[in-house]
Write a protein that holds these residues in place. Structure first.
Motif, mmCIF file in Angstrom:
data_model
loop_
_atom_site.group_PDB
_atom_site.id
_atom_site.type_symbol
_atom_site.label_atom_id
_atom_site.label_comp_id
_atom_site.label_asym_id
_atom_site.label_seq_id
_atom_site.Cartn_x
_atom_site.Cartn_y
_atom_site.Cartn_z
ATOM 1 N N ILE A 276 0.863 -1.180 0.000
ATOM 2 C CA ILE A 276 0.000 0.000 0.000
ATOM 3 C C ILE A 276 0.900 1.231 0.000
ATOM 4 N N GLN A 277 0.589 2.133 -0.924
ATOM 5 C CA GLN A 277 1.455 3.285 -1.155
ATOM 6 C C GLN A 277 0.925 4.528 -0.438
ATOM 7 N N SER A 278 1.838 5.302 0.096
ATOM 8 C CA SER A 278 1.512 6.604 0.687
ATOM 9 C C SER A 278 1.383 7.640 -0.419
ATOM 10 N N SER A 279 0.385 8.500 -0.317
ATOM 11 C CA SER A 279 0.185 9.537 -1.338
ATOM 12 C C SER A 279 0.694 10.889 -0.850
ATOM 13 N N TRP A 280 2.024 11.014 -0.732
ATOM 14 C CA TRP A 280 2.590 12.295 -0.297
ATOM 15 C C TRP A 280 2.359 13.383 -1.341
ATOM 16 N N VAL A 281 2.113 13.001 -2.585
ATOM 17 C CA VAL A 281 1.909 13.999 -3.645
ATOM 18 C C VAL A 281 0.673 14.847 -3.375
ATOM 19 N N THR A 282 -0.381 14.230 -2.811
ATOM 20 C CA THR A 282 -1.582 14.993 -2.484
ATOM 21 C C THR A 282 -1.622 15.418 -1.019
ATOM 22 N N GLN A 283 -0.898 14.730 -0.149
ATOM 23 C CA GLN A 283 -1.000 14.997 1.286
ATOM 24 C C GLN A 283 0.153 15.831 1.835
ATOM 25 N N GLY A 284 1.241 15.928 1.088
ATOM 26 C CA GLY A 284 2.441 16.584 1.604
ATOM 27 C C GLY A 284 3.376 15.569 2.242
ATOM 28 N N SER A 285 4.629 15.937 2.384
ATOM 29 C CA SER A 285 5.642 14.970 2.802
ATOM 30 C C SER A 285 5.434 14.469 4.225
ATOM 31 N N TYR A 286 4.953 15.313 5.131
ATOM 32 C CA TYR A 286 4.870 14.881 6.524
ATOM 33 C C TYR A 286 3.658 14.001 6.802
ATOM 34 N N VAL A 287 2.527 14.273 6.149
ATOM 35 C CA VAL A 287 1.401 13.342 6.262
ATOM 36 C C VAL A 287 1.732 12.071 5.485
ATOM 37 N N GLY A 288 2.460 12.231 4.373
ATOM 38 C CA GLY A 288 2.939 11.056 3.649
ATOM 39 C C GLY A 288 3.814 10.183 4.519
ATOM 40 N N GLN A 289 4.636 10.814 5.350
ATOM 41 C CA GLN A 289 5.480 10.082 6.299
ATOM 42 C C GLN A 289 4.612 9.410 7.370
ATOM 43 N N LEU A 290 3.641 10.146 7.887
ATOM 44 C CA LEU A 290 2.749 9.607 8.919
ATOM 45 C C LEU A 290 1.978 8.391 8.399
ATOM 46 N N ALA A 291 1.712 8.377 7.096
ATOM 47 C CA ALA A 291 1.011 7.244 6.490
ATOM 48 C C ALA A 291 1.772 5.942 6.691
ATOM 49 N N LEU A 292 3.091 6.029 6.863
ATOM 50 C CA LEU A 292 3.896 4.822 7.099
ATOM 51 C C LEU A 292 3.567 4.191 8.451
ATOM 52 N N LEU A 293 2.973 4.974 9.351
ATOM 53 C CA LEU A 293 2.529 4.448 10.646
ATOM 54 C C LEU A 293 1.051 4.076 10.633
ATOM 55 N N PHE A 294 0.409 4.246 9.461
ATOM 56 C CA PHE A 294 -1.006 3.915 9.297
ATOM 57 C C PHE A 294 -1.217 2.873 8.202
ATOM 58 N N GLY A 295 -0.187 2.061 7.960
ATOM 59 C CA GLY A 295 -0.364 0.917 7.072
ATOM 60 C C GLY A 295 0.402 0.947 5.777
ATOM 61 N N ALA A 296 0.860 2.116 5.318
ATOM 62 C CA ALA A 296 1.593 2.175 4.054
ATOM 63 C C ALA A 296 3.011 1.635 4.228
ATOM 64 N N ASN A 297 3.492 0.879 3.250
ATOM 65 C CA ASN A 297 4.861 0.356 3.298
ATOM 66 C C ASN A 297 5.705 0.871 2.142
ATOM 67 N N ASP A 298 5.128 1.776 1.351
ATOM 68 C CA ASP A 298 5.818 2.292 0.177
ATOM 69 C C ASP A 298 5.552 3.785 0.082
ATOM 70 N N LEU A 299 6.604 4.556 -0.189
ATOM 71 C CA LEU A 299 6.457 6.010 -0.273
ATOM 72 C C LEU A 299 6.222 6.471 -1.704
ATOM 73 N N GLY A 300 6.074 5.502 -2.603
ATOM 74 C CA GLY A 300 5.744 5.869 -3.976
ATOM 75 C C GLY A 300 6.942 6.392 -4.735
ATOM 76 N N SER A 301 6.684 7.373 -5.570
ATOM 77 C CA SER A 301 7.670 7.834 -6.530
ATOM 78 C C SER A 301 8.255 9.182 -6.149
ATOM 79 N N THR A 302 9.509 9.359 -6.529
ATOM 80 C CA THR A 302 10.128 10.681 -6.390
ATOM 81 C C THR A 302 9.510 11.672 -7.365
ATOM 82 N N MET A 303 8.840 11.186 -8.398
ATOM 83 C CA MET A 303 8.123 12.011 -9.373
ATOM 84 C C MET A 303 8.965 13.157 -9.906
ATOM 85 N N MET A 304 9.937 12.793 -10.704
ATOM 86 C CA MET A 304 10.761 13.787 -11.385
ATOM 87 C C MET A 304 9.889 14.785 -12.152
#
Length: 347
Positions: A276-304
């Protein structure tokens, strides 16, 4: 015991957020006991912005005669891929609008060009909506489209175009898109021709909690049948510059609490999805980070490069060094992966 729809609905509506986080993290640890959090270095390449589907939630598309409508040349696409390779990238997320005139032969030649000239790059390409239209305009089946694109070098298909798998909602926000049954059938066909895909969900428009759970039920059932989904990705509707936000002023920006709540319940409900991927692109980096404590195991793409969500107002950016730091900061071990979730490099 597998979570039922009623139990999932009860968790969404009533469970304390911290308790959901605890349960989702516990489930994640069962699946990923080594505490590795992955990310991928890739680039979104939108080969055209011309689209006839007119989704009310999209601010990216143009009609063919508009001044800023485009189709990228092979040379332009090649330059973008070379820039990606130079920073260690391994994947392109390759999608358009749904161009009203491009048939299967055009797509085959383009995929062959990329696969031949850049064999180190995985083409994670198109969507069920694009596949559906290519089939219709080319007068062939969607299964044949998928088989021919796979033969040309397409590696996998993203879950774009799912939004919420409720025909009531789809009729309101994107009535020209393939319906729920069509989206599921095309993903099943992809799995059957040997192509893995991802499943997605965009929440925060006009759906109910019941429809969110029903969406999960659809993809869990297909995963039971085929095992063809690599991952699930959840994100919130980005309303800036969109017709949907103007038409429905009752649609409000989704809170971080709501995102984390749904993410955690999805980890508990989708018991046959390893990633399950974290959506930091829509949530921002810190909520994206918090998602790792709510079930996400992947931070997705660096999105060049990312154009579609950015057109709707989401401007978050992050490089691999920032991702590594955020992952370490929550006590996880960062690793770069490829499209198949194979570990390429640990940090």
């Amino acid at each position: 015991m597998r979570l039922s729809n009623d139990e999932a609905l009860d968790l969404i509506k009533n469970a304390p957020l911290h308790e959901l986080g605890r349960l989702a993290l516990e489930r994640k640890r069962q699946l990923h006991p080594e505490k590795i959090t992955t990310f991928i270095i890739d680039r979104n390449i939108n080969y055209t912005n011309v689209c006839w589907v007119d989704c009310k939630f999209c601010a990216f598309y143009r009609h063919a005669k508009e001044a800023d409508a485009y189709i990228l040349s092979y040379e332009e696409i090649g330059k973008k891929i070379e820039e990606l390779i130079a920073i260690g990238g391994t994947q392109i997320l390759f999608q358009g609008g749904v161009h009203p005139k491009l048939k299967i032969e055009w797509y085959e030649e383009l995929v062959k060009f990329i696969a031949t000239h850049y064999p180190s790059i995985d083409i994670h390409g198109f969507s069920a909506v694009e596949i559906d239209y290519i089939a219709r305009i080319s007068k062939i089946s969607t299964r044949e489209v998928l088989a021919r694109l796979k033969q040309a070098g397409m590696y996998s298909m993203p879950g774009a175009g799912a939004e919420v798998l409720s025909d009531r909602v789809r009729e309101l926000i994107a009535p020209k898109k393939v319906d729920t049954a069509g989206w599921l059938r095309i993903h099943k066909e992809a799995h059957e021709v040997g192509m893995k895909t991802t499943a997605t969900m965009m929440f925060g428009t006009l759906e109910t909690d019941e429809e969110i759970v029903r969406h999960w039920e659809h993809i869990r059932a297909l995963q039971d049948e085929t095992g063809g989904f690599r991952a699930f990705i959840l994100w919130s509707f980005q309303g800036a510059n969109t017709e949907l936000a103007r038409l429905y002023p009752e649609i409000k920006k989704q809170s971080s609490n709501r995102y984390l709540r749904l993410l955690a319940v999805s980890r508990l409900y989708l018991d046959n999805f390893k990633n399950i991927q974290s959506s930091w692109v829509t949530q921002g980096s810190y909520v994206g980070q918090l998602a790792l404590l709510f079930g996400a195991n992947d931070l997705g793409s660096t999105m060049m490069e990312e154009n579609v969500v950015a057109a709707a107002g989401a401007k978050y950016r992050m490089n691999s060094e920032q991702m590594i730091e955020l992952i370490r900061d929550v006590g996880e071990l960062p690793a770069q992966r490829n499209t198949n979730y194979d570990i390429l490099r640990r940090f």
